[in-house]
Design a protein around this motif. Structure first.
Motif, mmCIF file in Angstrom:
data_model
loop_
_atom_site.group_PDB
_atom_site.id
_atom_site.type_symbol
_atom_site.label_atom_id
_atom_site.label_comp_id
_atom_site.label_asym_id
_atom_site.label_seq_id
_atom_site.Cartn_x
_atom_site.Cartn_y
_atom_site.Cartn_z
ATOM 1 N N LEU A 1 88.002 37.372 85.442
ATOM 2 C CA LEU A 1 86.636 37.373 85.963
ATOM 3 C C LEU A 1 86.409 38.553 86.904
ATOM 4 N N ASN B 1 82.705 38.798 80.941
ATOM 5 C CA ASN B 1 83.299 37.798 81.822
ATOM 6 C C ASN B 1 83.123 38.232 83.275
ATOM 7 N N TRP B 2 81.942 38.008 83.786
ATOM 8 C CA TRP B 2 81.623 38.388 85.154
ATOM 9 C C TRP B 2 80.766 37.317 85.816
ATOM 10 N N GLU B 3 80.725 37.377 87.118
ATOM 11 C CA GLU B 3 79.765 36.598 87.892
ATOM 12 C C GLU B 3 78.999 37.571 88.785
ATOM 13 N N ASP C 1 70.835 32.090 83.821
ATOM 14 C CA ASP C 1 72.164 32.507 83.351
ATOM 15 C C ASP C 1 73.198 31.951 84.326
ATOM 16 N N ARG D 1 76.052 32.676 85.006
ATOM 17 C CA ARG D 1 76.912 33.675 85.635
ATOM 18 C C ARG D 1 76.269 34.297 86.875
#
Length: 348
Positions: free
Chosen positions: A9, A37-39, A61, A63
């Motif tokens: 992440l 794959n991020w926040e 979203d 994320r």
């Protein structure tokens, strides 16, 4: 994608303050990343505009998360607050008025893996349309029509509007420092210096256009009254660092203009001679008393329709009055403009 970073992440920290006009583009550039794959942790530092309303639709979203602070404490603490909420193995910072290219995260993570590194940084590009505006001016081309036509491209185009110059700290100063340090290594970054040379000409160019506008109503610059709208270096903030509005003010004053400014956010500044100058109150009716109103930084709080109604002559450097059809509005970048009831079009 393959590598040791697979499924790791990335926490993206985005501080925000009065960024309603730009933060949507910044968030979109995160959503466009090839690495997914991020926040994204957006930290709103008590914005006074509609930043939160701009951000809200993106919160669907999972994320993307929002931390809305009740007190403005500055960008450094906002980043730290976002960092405290992060859960990723990697951390990336993106300001609310900056953009990422789609493969930015993917390429940096690849570099981290290949070099067995713990830190990665990238080059950056700055965009300034004012030199193009000057070129179009010389050639009799409407820069705004050019930009609108370019915007019809389905891909490969990102819109940036011209203005009276660049401000802040990063763009006007940091590249020049880099160029100076490069010379110590006998390396000459001519492109940086050329860009600085062009950008530094913009305030004088605005003054020249003020002369042209006043001439059409048989007014000389010396002895005229001019009101500058907005002194901050960009919209909806109170930051005056390296603002091009200040040298414009000083140049007009040195040439005998009785110049005032109106900026409810950036309310005062000190000129080179040590004098402190204060904003006049925002009173649209008073704009009728000035020979010329020059819009430099059009905060959202300014009512453009009321400005157009009361002003006698406007030099619009940001195309803020594009929705108003009035012959007393001079759009900086137009091939021609028309004043009052005169039939003559005068080239800017």
């Amino acid at each position: 994608m393959r590598g040791r970073y697979d499924n790791q992440l990335v926490s993206i920290i985005m501080p925000c303050f009065n960024a309603m006009n730009v933060i949507g583009d910044s968030i979109d550039s995160v959503l466009a990343q090839t690495y997914v794959n991020w926040e994204l942790i957006i930290v709103d530092d008590a914005s006074a505009d509609q930043s939160l309303a701009t951000i809200e639709p993106y919160l669907t979203d999972p994320r993307i998360q929002l931390l809305a602070k009740e007190k403005n404490e500055g960008v450094a603490l906002a980043r730290n607050d976002g960092l405290a909420r992060s859960t990723g193995r990697y951390v990336a910072f993106l300001d609310s008025d900056d953009l990422w290219r789609p493969r930015k995260l993917e390429q940096q993570l690849t570099a981290l893996t290949e070099k067995d590194a713990v830190l990665s940084y990238s080059a950056y590009e700055t965009f300034q349309e004012s030199p193009l505006k000057m070129l179009c001016d010389k050639m009799g081309i409407d820069i705004w029509e050019t930009i609108e036509a370019s915007s019809t491209k389905p891909f490969g185009f990102m819109r940036f509007n011209p203005g009276p110059g660049i401000g802040g700290h990063c763009i006007p100063l940091d590249p020049i420092y880099l160029s100076w340090k490069a010379k110590e290594a006998n390396f000459f970054s001519r492109f940086i210096e050329l860009a600085q040379e062009t950008n530094s000409q913009m305030p004088d160019y605005i003054v020249h256009k003020a002369v042209t506008a006043l001439n059409t109503v048989k007014k000389s610059l010396n002895g005229s009254t001019i009101l500058l709208i907005g002194m901050a270096y960009k919209e909806n903030i109170d930051d005056l660092r390296e603002s091009p509005s200040i040298p414009i003010f000083e140049s007009l004053q040195a040439q005998g203009v009785m110049v005032s400014f109106c900026d409810p956010l950036a309310t005062d500044f000190r000129s080179k001679d040590g004098a402190t100058h204060h904003t006049i109150p925002l009173d649209y009716a008073q704009m009728a008393h000035y020979d010329l109103v020059i819009t430099l930084t059009c905060h959202d709080l300014f009512d453009k329709d009321k400005m157009a109604e009361h002003s006698r002559l406007i030099l619009d450097t940001k195309n803020a009055f594009a929705h108003i059809d009035s012959r007393k509005i001079v759009r900086f970048g137009d091939a021609t403009f028309q004043i009052a009831n005169e039939a003559t079009h005068v080239s800017l």
